[in-house]
Motif scaffolding. Sequence first.
Motif, PDB file in Angstrom:
ATOM      1  N   LYS A  55       0.803  -1.218   0.000  1.00 54.55           N
ATOM      2  CA  LYS A  55       0.000   0.000   0.000  1.00 54.55           C
ATOM      3  C   LYS A  55       0.840   1.273   0.000  1.00 54.55           C
ATOM      4  O   LYS A  55       0.441   2.280  -0.579  1.00 54.55           O
ATOM      5  N   LEU A  56       1.993   1.255   0.657  1.00 51.78           N
ATOM      6  CA  LEU A  56       2.813   2.468   0.746  1.00 51.78           C
ATOM      7  C   LEU A  56       3.164   3.000  -0.637  1.00 51.78           C
ATOM      8  O   LEU A  56       3.023   4.190  -0.895  1.00 51.78           O
ATOM      9  N   ARG A  57       3.623   2.128  -1.525  1.00 48.81           N
ATOM     10  CA  ARG A  57       4.003   2.565  -2.881  1.00 48.81           C
ATOM     11  C   ARG A  57       2.801   3.137  -3.607  1.00 48.81           C
ATOM     12  O   ARG A  57       2.916   4.148  -4.321  1.00 48.81           O
ATOM     13  N   TRP A  58       1.650   2.525  -3.424  1.00 45.23           N
ATOM     14  CA  TRP A  58       0.419   2.986  -4.074  1.00 45.23           C
ATOM     15  C   TRP A  58       0.009   4.361  -3.545  1.00 45.23           C
ATOM     16  O   TRP A  58      -0.343   5.256  -4.323  1.00 45.23           O
ATOM     17  N   VAL A  59       0.061   4.537  -2.241  1.00 43.77           N
ATOM     18  CA  VAL A  59      -0.298   5.823  -1.629  1.00 43.77           C
ATOM     19  C   VAL A  59       0.638   6.925  -2.117  1.00 43.77           C
ATOM     20  O   VAL A  59       0.208   8.033  -2.440  1.00 43.77           O
ATOM     21  N   TYR A  60       1.923   6.608  -2.190  1.00 47.44           N
ATOM     22  CA  TYR A  60       2.908   7.605  -2.644  1.00 47.44           C
ATOM     23  C   TYR A  60       2.625   8.036  -4.086  1.00 47.44           C
ATOM     24  O   TYR A  60       2.648   9.225  -4.412  1.00 47.44           O
ATOM     25  N   THR A  61       2.335   7.067  -4.955  1.00 44.42           N
ATOM     26  CA  THR A  61       2.011   7.406  -6.339  1.00 44.42           C
ATOM     27  C   THR A  61       0.739   8.235  -6.419  1.00 44.42           C
ATOM     28  O   THR A  61       0.674   9.237  -7.135  1.00 44.42           O
ATOM     29  N   LYS A  62      -0.268   7.827  -5.677  1.00 45.01           N
ATOM     30  CA  LYS A  62      -1.569   8.494  -5.723  1.00 45.01           C
ATOM     31  C   LYS A  62      -1.509   9.924  -5.183  1.00 45.01           C
ATOM     32  O   LYS A  62      -2.083  10.851  -5.768  1.00 45.01           O
ATOM     33  N   LYS A  63      -0.802  10.105  -4.065  1.00 41.83           N
ATOM     34  CA  LYS A  63      -0.796  11.398  -3.388  1.00 41.83           C
ATOM     35  C   LYS A  63       0.330  12.331  -3.842  1.00 41.83           C
ATOM     36  O   LYS A  63       0.207  13.548  -3.728  1.00 41.83           O
ATOM     37  N   ARG A  64       1.414  11.757  -4.352  1.00 44.05           N
ATOM     38  CA  ARG A  64       2.581  12.576  -4.677  1.00 44.05           C
ATOM     39  C   ARG A  64       2.922  12.560  -6.164  1.00 44.05           C
ATOM     40  O   ARG A  64       2.870  13.579  -6.842  1.00 44.05           O
ATOM     41  N   GLU A  65       3.308  11.375  -6.668  1.00 44.79           N
ATOM     42  CA  GLU A  65       3.817  11.301  -8.039  1.00 44.79           C
ATOM     43  C   GLU A  65       2.796  11.727  -9.081  1.00 44.79           C
ATOM     44  O   GLU A  65       3.160  12.264 -10.125  1.00 44.79           O
ATOM     45  N   SER A  66       1.526  11.464  -8.817  1.00 47.11           N
ATOM     46  CA  SER A  66       0.488  11.822  -9.793  1.00 47.11           C
ATOM     47  C   SER A  66       0.143  13.307  -9.747  1.00 47.11           C
ATOM     48  O   SER A  66      -0.531  13.813 -10.649  1.00 47.11           O
ATOM     49  N   LYS A  67       0.626  14.002  -8.717  1.00 49.23           N
ATOM     50  CA  LYS A  67       0.246  15.404  -8.524  1.00 49.23           C
ATOM     51  C   LYS A  67       1.289  16.386  -9.035  1.00 49.23           C
ATOM     52  O   LYS A  67       0.963  17.488  -9.459  1.00 49.23           O
ATOM     53  N   LYS A  68       2.553  15.996  -8.942  1.00 44.85           N
ATOM     54  CA  LYS A  68       3.598  16.962  -9.302  1.00 44.85           C
ATOM     55  C   LYS A  68       4.871  16.236  -9.711  1.00 44.85           C
ATOM     56  O   LYS A  68       5.019  15.029  -9.541  1.00 44.85           O
ATOM     57  N   GLY A  69       5.791  17.019 -10.252  1.00 40.49           N
ATOM     58  CA  GLY A  69       7.097  16.485 -10.603  1.00 40.49           C
ATOM     59  C   GLY A  69       7.158  15.915 -12.004  1.00 40.49           C
ATOM     60  O   GLY A  69       6.134  15.598 -12.622  1.00 40.49           O
ATOM     61  N   LEU A  70       8.378  15.803 -12.520  1.00 41.80           N
ATOM     62  CA  LEU A  70       8.635  15.229 -13.836  1.00 41.80           C
ATOM     63  C   LEU A  70       9.300  13.878 -13.641  1.00 41.80           C
ATOM     64  O   LEU A  70      10.242  13.749 -12.852  1.00 41.80           O
ATOM     65  N   HIS A  71       8.822  12.883 -14.374  1.00 40.52           N
ATOM     66  CA  HIS A  71       9.305  11.519 -14.200  1.00 40.52           C
ATOM     67  C   HIS A  71       9.750  10.946 -15.537  1.00 40.52           C
ATOM     68  O   HIS A  71       9.125  11.171 -16.570  1.00 40.52           O
ATOM     69  N   SER A  72      10.823  10.171 -15.496  1.00 40.53           N
ATOM     70  CA  SER A  72      11.344   9.577 -16.731  1.00 40.53           C
ATOM     71  C   SER A  72      10.582   8.330 -17.148  1.00 40.53           C
ATOM     72  O   SER A  72      10.912   7.708 -18.154  1.00 40.53           O
ATOM     73  N   CYS A  73       9.540   7.969 -16.398  1.00 36.17           N
ATOM     74  CA  CYS A  73       8.791   6.752 -16.714  1.00 36.17           C
ATOM     75  C   CYS A  73       7.841   6.923 -17.890  1.00 36.17           C
ATOM     76  O   CYS A  73       7.330   5.935 -18.417  1.00 36.17           O
ATOM     77  N   ASN A  74       7.620   8.161 -18.332  1.00 29.15           N
ATOM     78  CA  ASN A  74       6.623   8.400 -19.377  1.00 29.15           C
ATOM     79  C   ASN A  74       6.845   9.775 -19.989  1.00 29.15           C
ATOM     80  O   ASN A  74       6.269  10.760 -19.542  1.00 29.15           O
ATOM     81  N   PHE A  75       7.711   9.832 -21.010  1.00 36.27           N
ATOM     82  CA  PHE A  75       7.940  11.130 -21.654  1.00 36.27           C
ATOM     83  C   PHE A  75       8.422  10.946 -23.088  1.00 36.27           C
ATOM     84  O   PHE A  75       9.022   9.942 -23.449  1.00 36.27           O
ATOM     85  N   PHE A  76       8.138  11.960 -23.882  1.00 40.29           N
ATOM     86  CA  PHE A  76       8.521  12.036 -25.285  1.00 40.29           C
ATOM     87  C   PHE A  76       9.675  13.028 -25.399  1.00 40.29           C
ATOM     88  O   PHE A  76       9.666  14.073 -24.745  1.00 40.29           O
ATOM     89  N   VAL A  77      10.668  12.709 -26.234  1.00 37.31           N
ATOM     90  CA  VAL A  77      11.789  13.624 -26.419  1.00 37.31           C
ATOM     91  C   VAL A  77      12.387  13.427 -27.810  1.00 37.31           C
ATOM     92  O   VAL A  77      12.409  12.318 -28.346  1.00 37.31           O
ATOM     93  N   LYS A  78      12.858  14.516 -28.390  1.00 33.40           N
ATOM     94  CA  LYS A  78      13.577  14.421 -29.653  1.00 33.40           C
ATOM     95  C   LYS A  78      14.958  13.804 -29.400  1.00 33.40           C
ATOM     96  O   LYS A  78      15.621  14.118 -28.413  1.00 33.40           O
ATOM     97  N   LYS A  79      15.372  12.960 -30.304  1.00 30.56           N
ATOM     98  CA  LYS A  79      16.628  12.232 -30.121  1.00 30.56           C
ATOM     99  C   LYS A  79      17.820  13.175 -29.995  1.00 30.56           C
ATOM    100  O   LYS A  79      18.724  12.948 -29.170  1.00 30.56           O
ATOM    101  N   ASN A  80      17.840  14.235 -30.776  1.00 31.43           N
ATOM    102  CA  ASN A  80      18.973  15.161 -30.706  1.00 31.43           C
ATOM    103  C   ASN A  80      19.034  15.876 -29.352  1.00 31.43           C
ATOM    104  O   ASN A  80      20.122  16.183 -28.853  1.00 31.43           O
ATOM    105  N   ILE A  81      17.879  16.114 -28.756  1.00 29.53           N
ATOM    106  CA  ILE A  81      17.849  16.731 -27.420  1.00 29.53           C
ATOM    107  C   ILE A  81      18.459  15.786 -26.392  1.00 29.53           C
ATOM    108  O   ILE A  81      19.277  16.181 -25.550  1.00 29.53           O
ATOM    109  N   LEU A  82      18.067  14.512 -26.450  1.00 28.00           N
ATOM    110  CA  LEU A  82      18.573  13.544 -25.480  1.00 28.00           C
ATOM    111  C   LEU A  82      20.064  13.302 -25.658  1.00 28.00           C
ATOM    112  O   LEU A  82      20.805  13.174 -24.680  1.00 28.00           O
ATOM    113  N   LYS A  83      20.528  13.247 -26.907  1.00 31.17           N
ATOM    114  CA  LYS A  83      21.946  12.978 -27.136  1.00 31.17           C
ATOM    115  C   LYS A  83      22.817  14.120 -26.635  1.00 31.17           C
ATOM    116  O   LYS A  83      23.955  13.905 -26.201  1.00 31.17           O
ATOM    117  N   LYS A  84      22.281  15.336 -26.665  1.00 35.88           N
ATOM    118  CA  LYS A  84      23.020  16.477 -26.136  1.00 35.88           C
ATOM    119  C   LYS A  84      22.874  16.600 -24.616  1.00 35.88           C
ATOM    120  O   LYS A  84      23.675  17.287 -23.973  1.00 35.88           O
TER     121      LYS A  84
END
Length: 285
Positions: free
Chosen positions: A127-156
């Motif tokens: 439950k702890l991991r679920w509560v943290y995702t529900k109350k914190r991760e889903s509300k704010k912050g940027l996460h590398s688990c789900n994002f789109f990026v141009k390849k040249n941006i990432l390589k730089k």
Amino acid sequence: MLSILIPAYNINTTLLVKELYNQIIECNIEFEILVYDDGSKSSINITNREINLLKNCTFKELPNNIGRSAIRNLLANDSKFENLLFIDAGTFPKKKSFIRDYISLKNKNVVHGGMTAMDETPKPPFKLRWVYTKKRESKKGLHSCNFFVKKNILKKNPFDETLKKYGYEDVLFFNSLKKKNIPVYSIENPVIHNTDDDANTFIRKNEDAIENLVRLINDNKLEKDKVGISKYYYQLKKIKLDRLLINVFKILKPFLTRNFNSSYPSLLLYDFYRLGYFCLLKTKK
């Protein structure tokens, strides 16, 4: 036109890949899906190898574990297309228009889709991991688990490969974009995070993350007053309360662990644990 990149470790990714495959087939574009297992040598990979039977899909088993940052850079380097979509194993798109929504924003340099928790509340000790995702991760912050990026941006602006363990690789990555005035466009296109981590596993991962944070601050890669837990530590240190907090942390640690494994895990106590562990590490430096 789109490379979907999935870093994995000891997890069945077939359902995730099939969902993404079905969605992208409907979009009628050129694509590839790359899934790299980071040297887990798990029997689960027998099932994951079925991914290679799907058109334009590759499952690759790395011989050795290279770390969360390096595997993302490797996936990007091996990709065919300029448009990259990173999705973590252990997540699942919430919407049937998940891929289409990202494609509609392909002219953006960086797009962040967010994360959400499963609707069903898990039982302890998950439950702890679920509560943290529900109350914190889903509300704010940027996460590398789900994002789109141009390849040249990432390589730089690659992920920092000195970070081998869990934690803060995404903070460092998005912070580097911010410093270079590269905007991150946020949309409501989340992945659902599973609850496979029990409380003890989640806390161990947090300890790894805090160890990363201490090193990043010591190496001047992150500013000490820009990360909440670090900022609070230096405030305590300034008024000479940091060692008192460490002593209280050591005394309460068994109680905190019991709470995290209970039906009512407290995020306030979770925050205290992280701060206590940070203070403990800083006194050892």
